[in-house]
Design a protein around this motif. Structure first.
Motif, short mmCIF file in Angstrom:
data_model
loop_
_atom_site.label_atom_id
_atom_site.label_comp_id
_atom_site.label_asym_id
_atom_site.label_seq_id
_atom_site.Cartn_x
_atom_site.Cartn_y
_atom_site.Cartn_z
N GLN A 122 -3.82 -0.05 50.42
CA GLN A 122 -2.65 -0.70 51.01
C GLN A 122 -1.60 0.34 51.40
OE1 GLN A 122 -2.27 -4.25 51.62
NE2 GLN A 122 -0.89 -3.18 52.99
N HIS A 123 -1.41 1.33 50.54
CA HIS A 123 -0.43 2.39 50.84
C HIS A 123 -0.80 3.12 52.13
CE1 HIS A 123 2.15 5.87 50.50
NE2 HIS A 123 1.08 6.63 50.65
N TYR A 124 -2.05 3.54 52.24
CA TYR A 124 -2.45 4.30 53.44
C TYR A 124 -2.45 3.42 54.68
CZ TYR A 124 -3.26 8.29 50.51
OH TYR A 124 -3.07 9.33 49.64
N ARG A 125 -2.75 2.14 54.53
CA ARG A 125 -2.68 1.24 55.68
C ARG A 125 -1.24 1.09 56.15
NH1 ARG A 125 -2.17 -0.13 59.74
NH2 ARG A 125 -2.99 -1.89 60.87
N ASP A 126 -0.33 0.92 55.21
CA ASP A 126 1.09 0.83 55.55
C ASP A 126 1.58 2.13 56.20
OD1 ASP A 126 1.14 -1.71 54.48
OD2 ASP A 126 2.11 -1.11 52.61
N LEU A 127 1.11 3.25 55.68
CA LEU A 127 1.51 4.54 56.21
C LEU A 127 1.04 4.72 57.65
CD1 LEU A 127 3.00 7.07 55.26
CD2 LEU A 127 0.82 8.00 54.53
N HIS A 178 5.13 -1.15 49.27
CA HIS A 178 6.25 -0.21 49.20
C HIS A 178 6.58 0.19 50.63
CE1 HIS A 178 5.89 0.32 44.83
NE2 HIS A 178 4.62 0.13 45.06
N PRO A 179 7.66 -0.36 51.17
CA PRO A 179 7.97 -0.05 52.57
C PRO A 179 8.21 1.45 52.77
CG PRO A 179 9.76 -1.30 51.54
CD PRO A 179 8.66 -1.18 50.54
N MET A 180 7.76 1.92 53.91
CA MET A 180 7.91 3.34 54.24
C MET A 180 9.32 3.57 54.77
SD MET A 180 4.97 4.61 53.66
CE MET A 180 3.96 3.51 52.71
N ALA A 181 9.96 4.57 54.23
CA ALA A 181 11.29 4.93 54.72
C ALA A 181 11.14 5.63 56.07
CB ALA A 181 11.98 5.85 53.73
N PRO A 182 12.03 5.35 57.00
CA PRO A 182 11.94 6.03 58.30
C PRO A 182 12.09 7.54 58.09
CG PRO A 182 13.74 4.42 58.28
CD PRO A 182 13.15 4.44 56.92
N SER A 183 11.45 8.28 58.96
CA SER A 183 11.51 9.75 58.84
C SER A 183 11.96 10.34 60.18
CB SER A 183 10.15 10.30 58.45
OG SER A 183 9.18 9.88 59.38
N ASP A 184 12.38 11.59 60.13
CA ASP A 184 12.82 12.29 61.33
C ASP A 184 11.62 12.61 62.20
OD1 ASP A 184 15.53 12.35 60.56
OD2 ASP A 184 15.14 14.08 59.27
N ALA A 185 11.79 12.50 63.50
CA ALA A 185 10.70 12.72 64.45
C ALA A 185 10.13 14.13 64.33
CB ALA A 185 11.16 12.45 65.87
N TRP A 186 10.96 15.12 64.06
CA TRP A 186 10.47 16.50 63.96
C TRP A 186 9.48 16.66 62.81
CZ3 TRP A 186 11.03 19.07 59.44
CH2 TRP A 186 12.04 18.65 58.57
#
Length: 180
Positions: free
Chosen positions: A101-106, A141-149
């Motif tokens: 589930q974690h890797y699918r969400d990722l 566990h929702p993924m936190a947004p990350s910086d594009a770089w």
């Protein structure tokens, strides 16, 4: 008065009859080990054939430790060893389900928006469906947004971890699918 007398005579006979059989509970769904083995092999093969789009990252081995043990990793305490799997596989399957589930969400997060891996997502979805039949859906566990770089680095790290996870998961499913 006759109907009442007939009821009185029949009531003791009714008490002697065995209770009507209640409908048997539906059997708990069983894990299809052979299908899980095949899908985990497919998933492992898909991850291993992915090409790194950024040549500079190709030789790089990334490492990042998370003190909260996230993403989920299969550990000795998860009872995924062959002797424990033969007697009780619940804890191991729950950990595998949590990891899948974690890797699918990722893969569905902003990290992979510019690089969708649809075959990998589809294989994860099919394997998740098989394992969820028996163990339900784990908390997300929702993924936190990350910086594009950072996306290329995070993609590389996620795919390296997924490759390690699928290698161990495949061993579990291969063992469990083989006749004992």
């Amino acid at each position: 008065m006759a109907p009442l007398r007939l009821l009185c005579l029949c009531l003791p006979l009714l008490l002697l009859l065995p209770p009507s059989a209640a409908p048997a509970p539906a059997p708990a769904p069983r894990t299809d080990w052979a299908a899980c083995r095949n899908l985990s092999r497919e998933l492992s093969q898909l991850v291993s054939t992915l090409k790194e789009p950024h040549r500079a990252l190709e030789e790089m081995r990334l490492s990042e430790e998370d003190p909260k043990n996230w993403p989920p990793r299969i550990r000795c305490s998860d009872a995924c060893d062959p002797s424990t799997l033969d007697t009780n596989n619940t804890r191991c399957l729950r950990r595998i389900l949590q990891g899948l589930q974690h890797y699918r969400d990722l893969l569905g997060s902003d990290i992979f928006t510019a690089r969708r891996l649809t075959k990998l997502e589809a294989a994860l979805d099919r394997l998740l469906g098989l394992v969820q039949q028996e163990h339900g859906r784990p908390p997300r566990h929702p993924m936190a947004p990350s910086d594009a770089w950072a996306h290329p680095l995070l993609q590389r790290l996620a795919l390296q971890r997924l490759q390690s996870f699928t290698a161990i998961m495949s061993r579990v499913f291969t063992h469990s699918a083989s006749p004992h």
